[in-house]
Design a protein around this motif. Structure first.
Motif, PDB file in Angstrom:
ATOM      1  N   TRP A 246       0.976  -1.254   0.003  1.00  0.00           N
ATOM      2  CA  TRP A 246      -0.002   0.021   0.095  1.00  0.00           C
ATOM      3  C   TRP A 246       0.666   1.464   0.030  1.00  0.00           C
ATOM      4  O   TRP A 246       1.556   1.321   0.870  1.00  0.00           O
ATOM      5  CB  TRP A 246      -1.079   0.050   1.169  1.00  0.00           C
ATOM      6  CG  TRP A 246      -2.252  -0.920   1.187  1.00  0.00           C
ATOM      7  CD1 TRP A 246      -3.441  -0.462   0.811  1.00  0.00           C
ATOM      8  CD2 TRP A 246      -2.034  -2.218   1.551  1.00  0.00           C
ATOM      9  NE1 TRP A 246      -4.213  -1.626   0.954  1.00  0.00           N
ATOM     10  CE2 TRP A 246      -3.585  -2.791   1.337  1.00  0.00           C
ATOM     11  CE3 TRP A 246      -1.161  -3.026   2.021  1.00  0.00           C
ATOM     12  CZ2 TRP A 246      -3.824  -3.883   1.808  1.00  0.00           C
ATOM     13  CZ3 TRP A 246      -1.482  -4.439   2.158  1.00  0.00           C
ATOM     14  CH2 TRP A 246      -3.040  -4.841   2.015  1.00  0.00           C
ATOM     15  N   PRO A 247       0.877   2.119  -1.066  1.00  0.00           N
ATOM     16  CA  PRO A 247       1.575   3.435  -0.901  1.00  0.00           C
ATOM     17  C   PRO A 247       0.902   4.297   0.341  1.00  0.00           C
ATOM     18  O   PRO A 247       0.000   4.305   0.449  1.00  0.00           O
ATOM     19  CB  PRO A 247       1.018   4.112  -2.148  1.00  0.00           C
ATOM     20  CG  PRO A 247       0.711   3.121  -3.143  1.00  0.00           C
ATOM     21  CD  PRO A 247      -0.173   1.839  -2.161  1.00  0.00           C
ATOM     22  N   LEU A 248       2.215   4.815   0.961  1.00  0.00           N
ATOM     23  CA  LEU A 248       2.109   5.449   2.192  1.00  0.00           C
ATOM     24  C   LEU A 248       1.248   6.727   1.816  1.00  0.00           C
ATOM     25  O   LEU A 248       0.232   6.995   2.635  1.00  0.00           O
ATOM     26  CB  LEU A 248       3.467   5.850   2.693  1.00  0.00           C
ATOM     27  CG  LEU A 248       3.406   7.066   4.176  1.00  0.00           C
ATOM     28  CD1 LEU A 248       2.458   6.304   5.122  1.00  0.00           C
ATOM     29  CD2 LEU A 248       4.856   7.157   4.501  1.00  0.00           C
ATOM     30  N   VAL A 257      -6.724   3.110   5.701  1.00  0.00           N
ATOM     31  CA  VAL A 257      -7.380   2.148   4.872  1.00  0.00           C
ATOM     32  C   VAL A 257      -7.726   0.884   5.224  1.00  0.00           C
ATOM     33  O   VAL A 257      -7.122   0.275   6.169  1.00  0.00           O
ATOM     34  CB  VAL A 257      -6.221   1.668   3.559  1.00  0.00           C
ATOM     35  CG1 VAL A 257      -6.904   0.892   2.675  1.00  0.00           C
ATOM     36  CG2 VAL A 257      -5.929   3.178   2.962  1.00  0.00           C
ATOM     37  N   ARG A 258      -9.005   0.465   5.083  1.00  0.00           N
ATOM     38  CA  ARG A 258      -9.409  -0.946   5.494  1.00  0.00           C
ATOM     39  C   ARG A 258      -9.670  -1.816   4.003  1.00  0.00           C
ATOM     40  O   ARG A 258     -10.668  -1.421   3.202  1.00  0.00           O
ATOM     41  CB  ARG A 258     -10.817  -0.799   6.215  1.00  0.00           C
ATOM     42  CG  ARG A 258     -10.537  -0.355   7.470  1.00  0.00           C
ATOM     43  CD  ARG A 258     -12.141  -0.045   8.236  1.00  0.00           C
ATOM     44  NE  ARG A 258     -11.848   0.343   9.537  1.00  0.00           N
ATOM     45  CZ  ARG A 258     -12.117  -0.475  10.586  1.00  0.00           C
ATOM     46  NH1 ARG A 258     -12.490  -1.847  10.442  1.00  0.00           N
ATOM     47  NH2 ARG A 258     -12.022   0.002  11.850  1.00  0.00           N
ATOM     48  N   ILE A 262      -7.551  -6.264   6.068  1.00  0.00           N
ATOM     49  CA  ILE A 262      -6.341  -5.525   6.869  1.00  0.00           C
ATOM     50  C   ILE A 262      -6.623  -4.043   7.138  1.00  0.00           C
ATOM     51  O   ILE A 262      -7.520  -3.376   6.343  1.00  0.00           O
ATOM     52  CB  ILE A 262      -5.053  -5.562   6.087  1.00  0.00           C
ATOM     53  CG1 ILE A 262      -4.537  -6.872   6.196  1.00  0.00           C
ATOM     54  CG2 ILE A 262      -4.094  -4.780   6.648  1.00  0.00           C
ATOM     55  CD1 ILE A 262      -3.431  -7.291   4.850  1.00  0.00           C
ATOM     56  N   ILE A 263      -6.560  -3.719   8.454  1.00  0.00           N
ATOM     57  CA  ILE A 263      -6.826  -2.144   8.845  1.00  0.00           C
ATOM     58  C   ILE A 263      -5.347  -1.490   8.820  1.00  0.00           C
ATOM     59  O   ILE A 263      -4.474  -1.904   9.754  1.00  0.00           O
ATOM     60  CB  ILE A 263      -7.476  -2.100  10.059  1.00  0.00           C
ATOM     61  CG1 ILE A 263      -8.638  -3.021  10.130  1.00  0.00           C
ATOM     62  CG2 ILE A 263      -7.675  -0.576  10.590  1.00  0.00           C
ATOM     63  CD1 ILE A 263      -9.320  -3.227  11.340  1.00  0.00           C
ATOM     64  N   LEU A 264      -5.068  -0.412   8.162  1.00  0.00           N
ATOM     65  CA  LEU A 264      -3.942   0.294   7.978  1.00  0.00           C
ATOM     66  C   LEU A 264      -4.227   1.777   8.613  1.00  0.00           C
ATOM     67  O   LEU A 264      -4.783   2.349   7.798  1.00  0.00           O
ATOM     68  CB  LEU A 264      -3.290   0.487   6.700  1.00  0.00           C
ATOM     69  CG  LEU A 264      -3.040  -1.101   6.004  1.00  0.00           C
ATOM     70  CD1 LEU A 264      -3.890  -1.375   5.081  1.00  0.00           C
ATOM     71  CD2 LEU A 264      -1.508  -0.990   5.651  1.00  0.00           C
ATOM     72  N   SER A 265      -3.734   2.145   9.699  1.00  0.00           N
ATOM     73  CA  SER A 265      -4.033   3.317  10.286  1.00  0.00           C
ATOM     74  C   SER A 265      -2.915   4.362  10.148  1.00  0.00           C
ATOM     75  O   SER A 265      -1.694   3.865   9.975  1.00  0.00           O
ATOM     76  CB  SER A 265      -4.438   3.426  11.933  1.00  0.00           C
ATOM     77  OG  SER A 265      -3.279   2.483  12.590  1.00  0.00           O
ATOM     78  N   ARG A 289       0.098   1.703  11.620  1.00  0.00           N
ATOM     79  CA  ARG A 289      -0.021   0.574  12.279  1.00  0.00           C
ATOM     80  C   ARG A 289      -0.802  -0.383  11.515  1.00  0.00           C
ATOM     81  O   ARG A 289      -1.986   0.196  10.786  1.00  0.00           O
ATOM     82  CB  ARG A 289      -0.729   0.818  13.874  1.00  0.00           C
ATOM     83  CG  ARG A 289       0.065   1.439  14.657  1.00  0.00           C
ATOM     84  CD  ARG A 289       1.061   0.713  15.410  1.00  0.00           C
ATOM     85  NE  ARG A 289       0.486  -0.327  16.215  1.00  0.00           N
ATOM     86  CZ  ARG A 289      -0.045  -0.403  17.647  1.00  0.00           C
ATOM     87  NH1 ARG A 289       0.392   0.733  17.982  1.00  0.00           N
ATOM     88  NH2 ARG A 289      -0.449  -1.342  18.079  1.00  0.00           N
ATOM     89  N   VAL A 290      -0.523  -1.493  11.426  1.00  0.00           N
ATOM     90  CA  VAL A 290      -1.296  -2.813  10.640  1.00  0.00           C
ATOM     91  C   VAL A 290      -1.869  -3.686  11.550  1.00  0.00           C
ATOM     92  O   VAL A 290      -1.055  -4.540  12.252  1.00  0.00           O
ATOM     93  CB  VAL A 290      -0.153  -3.247   9.690  1.00  0.00           C
ATOM     94  CG1 VAL A 290      -0.986  -4.353   8.801  1.00  0.00           C
ATOM     95  CG2 VAL A 290       0.427  -2.187   8.794  1.00  0.00           C
ATOM     96  N   ARG A 291      -3.074  -3.890  11.283  1.00  0.00           N
ATOM     97  CA  ARG A 291      -3.777  -4.677  12.166  1.00  0.00           C
ATOM     98  C   ARG A 291      -4.727  -5.507  11.371  1.00  0.00           C
ATOM     99  O   ARG A 291      -5.236  -5.131  10.459  1.00  0.00           O
ATOM    100  CB  ARG A 291      -4.639  -3.956  13.356  1.00  0.00           C
ATOM    101  CG  ARG A 291      -3.717  -3.328  14.359  1.00  0.00           C
ATOM    102  CD  ARG A 291      -4.392  -2.768  15.445  1.00  0.00           C
ATOM    103  NE  ARG A 291      -3.710  -1.856  16.529  1.00  0.00           N
ATOM    104  CZ  ARG A 291      -3.586  -0.428  16.421  1.00  0.00           C
ATOM    105  NH1 ARG A 291      -4.182   0.179  15.513  1.00  0.00           N
ATOM    106  NH2 ARG A 291      -2.950   0.030  17.438  1.00  0.00           N
TER     107      ARG A 291
END
Length: 321
Positions: A246-248, A257-258, A262-265, A289-291
């Motif tokens: 995923w591009p920052l 992004v969800r 995956i959840i990327l905060s 953070r990646v959860r």
């Protein structure tokens, strides 16, 4: 100290040298060069320093968060939180000069690694089918990424992928553990009883960035491969989870992004360690953070786009609609 730092910087920025097993055997007599999954030896370059010329840290010492006075608030640290243990911060100001920390946390032997030229920071479990390994820095690069070695067999390991690429253990993979880069301010605010790695007993210009302006260059050092697709700059940061990137910039623009389970905060406040003259003085790149859907942290890497393209040429670019 300044003279030593300049000398080390000159080594790190030295012109790449390509060679092969016949040239390397005198320095690596225990490495089995008959075993490799590298397509061609010309892929491996010398970055300048010899074996252990960039000294890994073994059995690091730690301070309580309240006792740390050197680190600036926006400086990046690699955070490792393991169940039942005090959270630990490994400052990038030290990893910039040592690249590997061999540690043990809660009985688990780990290697906290950082390759400045790829901005790749990954924590590995050092336990393998061949036993518990301890890692050092070869001084070699492949696609601009650090090649590590284990001291037990002197096999060579590609840091970005955690796989042995030369030697007795060729093909063996390390297990990546959940860890992430964040600012020192965020770590200490969340973990007032946490631990931070103490300054190593080496003469280095800790806190300085020997790669000033590196992450704004059009092309990386020691790399001749293809540029990333989709018009993504070679030194743009991407968040790699498995074989997806995923591009920052997308994560930042969308405020998180969800996707794909995956959840990327994203939160502001972390300085780029590879921008300004000091590790804490760079532009704000923020923290990701990646959860998973249950809120559990996932292993991932915040690397440069060219490195993802080099090591996962068939990977998925999560550029959005």
């Amino acid at each position: 100290m300044r003279a030593v730092a300049l000398m080390l910087a000159a080594l790190l920025w030295a012109a790449p040298v390509s060679a092969g097993p016949e040239f390397w055997k005198h320095e690596w007599p225990q490495t089995d060069f008959t075993k490799t999954n590298v397509n061609s030896w010309v892929e491996i370059l010398s970055g300048g320093p010899p074996k252990d010329g960039i000294p890994a840290i073994d059995a690091p010492e730690f301070l309580k968060v309240a006792g740390e006075r050197r680190i600036k608030g926006a400086e990046a640290v690699i955070t490792l939180e393991m169940e039942g243990e005090a959270p630990r911060a490994y400052p990038v100001r030290y990893l910039m000069w040592h690249e590997i920390v061999n540690d043990t946390v809660g009985g688990v032997p780990v290697a906290v690694t950082f390759c400045p030229l790829c901005n790749s920071g990954i924590t590995f479990d050092r336990r393998t089918d061949a036993g518990t390994l301890s890692f050092g820095v070869t001084g070699k690069l492949r696609n601009s990424d650090m090649i590590m070695f284990d001291r037990e067999t002197e096999s060579w390991w590609q840091q970005a992928v955690g796989e042995a690429i030369v030697g007795e253990l060729t093909g063996m993979e390390l297990k990546a553990l959940p860890s992430w880069m964040e600012s020192w301010d965020k770590f200490r605010a969340r973990n007032p009883e946490g631990l931070v790695m103490a300054q190593p007993a080496f003469t280095r210009n800790y806190g300085a960035n020997p790669y000033v302006g590196y992450d704004s260059l059009p092309r990386p050092f020691f790399y001749s491969g293809d540029p990333p697709p989709h018009g993504i700059p070679a030194l743009a940061r991407v968040v790699r989870v498995g074989e997806r990137a995923w591009p920052l910039q997308r994560i930042r623009d969308e405020g998180g992004v969800r996707e794909a389970g995956i959840i990327l905060s994203w939160e502001a406040g972390q300085a780029s360690a590879l921008d300004a003259a000091t590790v804490g003085g760079g532009r704000d790149v923020g923290t990701v953070r990646v959860r998973d859907a249950s809120g559990r942290d996932l292993p991932h890497d915040m690397m440069f786009a060219f490195a993802f393209n080099a090591f996962w040429p068939e990977g998925d670019w999560m550029i959005g609609p």
